[in-house]
Write a protein that holds these residues in place. Structure first.
Motif: not given
Length: 863
Positions: A813, A846, A848
């Protein structure tokens, strides 16, 4: 959606298609245009302030920007420019533009759509008072877009030729000629296409018209080889069906090989690696080399752009020949040459080629015409200097390099005490002979002696001679310092000597010859003294700027000093190069490009100037333009290491191409050393194996490397980095962590000794992440993100380091914003490198991360 038209003029249409009235502020329209050109990647507030309010103080300029943004939101829509962020961009769902459509079409190779979107020069007819930086930016963007438009037309023409559609090709070439009628290459391609269709009469007519234009508008004769080609058309000889131009492209854009890899380009020169400006922990995995692909050569007609004859006020001063029998007087020739360049650079109406470019002609046998062509000048100064006892004899002549006519000549026979008077008279007589404008202020600084002590002036010239000697050897800096100090002992009011001493001390400090803080303080003191003695001395402003540039966060103050220096010496390439470095660190990318390009044009054979501008284009993801400059470097000095390396970087980041790297490394010895601070060539081999994911080969190569007793901290970290990366690729986390145990001990000790060292903290962050100590690694990232280097130097590009640490630590993140910043903003990262780099393996699946790679895969940064 609002529709903004910038190509061919400025106009704005509302959602209904009606043309809207102009915005309430002219600068608001300029802000809107800049944001449109920057596209989805946006533009920082600092960049806009530098472009549009360069002369205002910070408070006033920021107030002006706020007013302009308010005018845009009021005139269009409140959401046209989203607020609350430092990075400003137009919302593409609210405001579309022809520039965006043009760029999108080019990026997708839809050349016909791009040609349709191009309506004319960017902001044609638009002008903004008191915004020189904006005008420079606009000139550059106009040139770039016009060049891309012609390139699109060329692609369409060559595609038509390849399909045998010669009538269509003629039409595309004709449009290119209409846009750039003095470009010999484009005109001759048009002529060739006309001839290929059998329209020999119009082919000859077009060629003759071009020849007349060259003669009438540029006073140039067409190239004899071109004239011979045209004569072949007159005789009825038809060119081959395919065009003579071969597109410059890396091997990956051409045909593939049987093993699925791209073929190796024809080699020109072998290259080696450099060390990144960041620690080995963050840079070792990206060390690369490359061969230069051979550019196809036209067979039937030689293509060449017509270039206007340089103005006579564009001048190159050749190195003065030393005729003194006594070698102790050899410095007079170099010193007088250097001072003459300095004086002429203070005349605004002259363009004076820098000393680095002219120094290469010291022992040349080239004729003035060839030198003038290579340097792009309309006048050349030649001189000889002889010291005989107490007599100084100088013979000087000013030549027209084309006609070889002597424009002015003089011989001086004076005493050594008249050295400055001779140099000053030469400068004044050259200016008069060229018919250049000389203001009263310029006349005053050229004629006023810098010191009343003739002996101090001679010592100063000796110091200059040692300071300018090639090689950057410590002993030369030491000797220069001694001569400057002796000059100042005779005249403590000698401002030029104080400024020269400051620069000499800074050079010793920057090159590590004397890294004591006291050395830097001495340099700052000398610069301050120089500016107090002569507030208008350009060299003093340069010295202060360089001293402040080495202070954390003082880039803006350095820029202000350089502005003052350039007012007094507008042709000084050192001032322009320093301005480029300052603007680069401030993140004012357009201003940096303008300044570095000005430095390059004033010193066209200065490899550092070419490299600096190329590196900036590279950082801006403008790889094609960077490659052009790197190739120019190689054409001038084929044996230079750095441009080869930079070419490799551009191809890897731009295309993800590694095949040329494989080829060149087969020709380099493992134990070789490029000799330019880049470390051993074995690092290039290790980097290639890492990018190709061959961990066993990495470990085998590391075992084969000799382990030297008392290896340096850097060598230990270098070996540990590749060892750890290899074991991570093998999936052996325990072995990877064990490989960095020694590194952690070294870095912990270094952190205690150098607690403010950015590289030490970045190394510790990497090691902590490797050991799975996530919280501690995250704390190092937080320290790095808030360090002075990260906050103040936009060219530092630390986001890639922080992203790598966080990815290895599993803090996805926190890593993703840094990854996007690398892809969306000027940086040394790219989608292709992230696809290759094993450091990003933990986050590779991932969604993202995958979305970011897809989002920026075909997006070019604003050019």
């Amino acid at each position: 959606m609002f529709r903004l038209r910038l190509l061919g003029g400025l106009s704005l249409e509302g959602p209904s298609g009606t043309v809207l009235p102009p915005l309430s502020q002219r600068r608001a329209e300029a802000v809107l245009a800049v944001l449109a050109v920057c596209g989805n990647l946006g533009c920082t507030r600092e960049r806009l302030l530098a472009l549009l309010w360069p002369e205002s103080d910070d408070a006033r300029s920021r107030h002006g920007l706020r007013d302009s943004l308010h005018a845009i939101r009021r005139g269009l829509d409140p959401s046209a420019v989203p607020s609350g962020t430092e990075l400003l961009r137009l919302d593409p769902t609210v405001v579309g533009s022809d520039v965006a459509s043009f760029a999108e079409a080019l990026g997708a190779s839809r050349y016909a759509d791009a040609v349709r979107a191009y309506g004319g020069p960017l902001l044609d007819g638009f002008h903004l008072d008191d915004a020189a930086e904006f005008e420079h930016w606009l000139d550059g963007e106009r040139t770039r877009l016009a060049r891309e438009y012609v390139e699109a037309l060329k692609h369409l023409a060559m595609a038509a030729e390849g399909a045998g559609l010669w009538d269509q090709a003629v039409g595309w070439w004709a449009r290119a000629v209409e846009h750039d009628p003095l470009n010999s290459h484009v005109v001759l391609q048009h002529v060739r296409a006309l001839a290929a269709t059998g329209d020999r009469a119009n082919a000859i007519k077009a060629a003759d018209l071009h020849a007349r234009r060259l003669r009438d508008e540029l006073d140039l004769e067409p190239d004899p080889e071109i004239l011979a080609g045209i004569e072949r058309i007159r005789r009825g000889e038809m060119p081959s069906a395919m065009g003579s131009e071969q597109r410059l492209a890396p091997a990956s854009e051409k045909s593939g090989s049987s093993d699925g890899r791209t073929p190796e380009p024809t080699p020109q020169t072998v290259v080696v690696k450099r060390r990144s400006r960041r620690t080995l922990w963050s840079a070792a995995g990206a060390v690369v080399v490359v061969l230069v692909g051979a550019l196809g050569v036209a067979r039937w007609l030689r293509a060449g752009a017509a270039v206007a004859r340089p103005s006579r006020t564009s001048i190159a001063v050749m190195p003065f020949r030393n005729l003194s029998a006594d070698s102790s007087h050899a410095y007079f020739a170099g010193g007088l040459h250097d001072e003459l360049l300095t004086q002429l650079a203070r005349v605004a109406s002259l363009k004076v080629i820098g000393r680095t470019s002219t120094r290469g002609y010291e022992e040349t046998s080239k004729q003035p015409g060839q030198i003038g062509e290579e340097l792009g000048v309309g006048s050349i100064v030649e001189a000889s200097v002889q010291v005989d006892g107490s007599r100084l004899r100088v013979t000087v002549q000013l030549l027209d390099p084309v006609s070889r006519a002597t424009l002015w000549a003089e011989s001086y026979d004076r005493t050594l005490d008249d050295a400055f008077a001779v140099q000053s008279d030469i400068a004044q007589r050259i200016v008069a002979a060229l018919g250049a404008t000389l203001t009263s202020a310029e006349a005053g600084v050229i004629s006023a002696p810098p010191t009343q002590s003739s002996e101090a002036y001679r010592l100063y010239l000796q110091g200059l001679d040692y300071f300018r000697r090639p090689g950057l050897l410590r002993q030369n800096f030491d000797l220069a310092e001694q001569f400057y100090e002796r000059a100042l002992a005779l005249d403590s009011l000698f401002a030029e000597a104080h400024a020269a001493l400051a620069r000499n001390q800074l050079s010793k400090w920057n090159r590590g010859y004397d890294g004591r803080p006291a050395r830097l303080e001495q340099a700052r003191h000398e610069a301050d003294v120089a500016i107090r003695l002569d507030p208008n001395l350009p060299q003093a402003h340069l010295a202060i700027a360089l001293a402040r540039y080495d202070s954390r966060g003082a880039f803006r103050e350095s820029g202000e000093e350089l502005k003052l220096g350039l007012r007094g010496a507008p042709s000084d390439p050192d001032l322009w190069a320093s301005m480029g470095s300052v603007q680069r660190s401030l993140g004012n990318w357009d201003s940096a490009v303008v300044a570095l390009d000005r430095a390059r044009r004033l010193d066209p054979r200065n490899m550092h100037a070419l490299q600096s501008l190329g590196d900036l284009y590279h950082f801006l993801h403008r790889y094609g333009e960077a490659i052009e400059l790197y190739r120019l470097e190689l054409a001038l000095t084929p044996d230079m290491v750095q441009p080869h390396l930079s070419l490799a970087w551009s191809y890897i980041l731009w295309k993800g191409q590694l095949d040329t790297l494989r080829s060149v490394l087969r020709k380099l010895p493992l134990d070789g050393d490029p000799g330019s601070g880049g470390g051993p060539i074995v690092g290039n081999h290790l980097a290639l194996l890492l990018l190709e994911r061959h961990p066993d080969s990495i470990l085998a190569l590391l075992r084969a490397m000799p382990k030297e007793a008392g290896a340096s901290e850097g060598d230990v970290l270098f070996r540990a980095y590749f060892t750890a990366q290899a074991y991570f690729l093998l999936g052996d986390t325990a072995a990877a962590r064990a490989a960095t145990d020694t590194s952690q001990v070294l870095l912990d000790a270094a952190e205690r000794a150098r607690p403010d060292d950015w590289d030490v903290h970045s190394g510790r962050g990497e090691v902590l992440a490797n050991h799975g100590r996530r919280a501690e690694a995250a704390r190092e990232v937080a320290w790095l993100a808030h360090a002075d280097e990260s906050r103040h130097d936009r060219y530092m590009d630390g986001e890639g380091v922080l992203a790598g640490i966080l990815v290895r630590a599993g803090e996805f993140d926190a890593a993703l914003p840094y990854i996007e910043q690398q892809l969306a903003s000027p940086s040394s990262g790219s989608v292709n490198l992230m696809r290759l780099d094993p450091r990003f393996d933990p986050i590779r699946r991932d969604p993202r991360f995958q979305a970011l790679l897809a989002k920026y895969a075909n997006m070019a940064l604003p050019q």
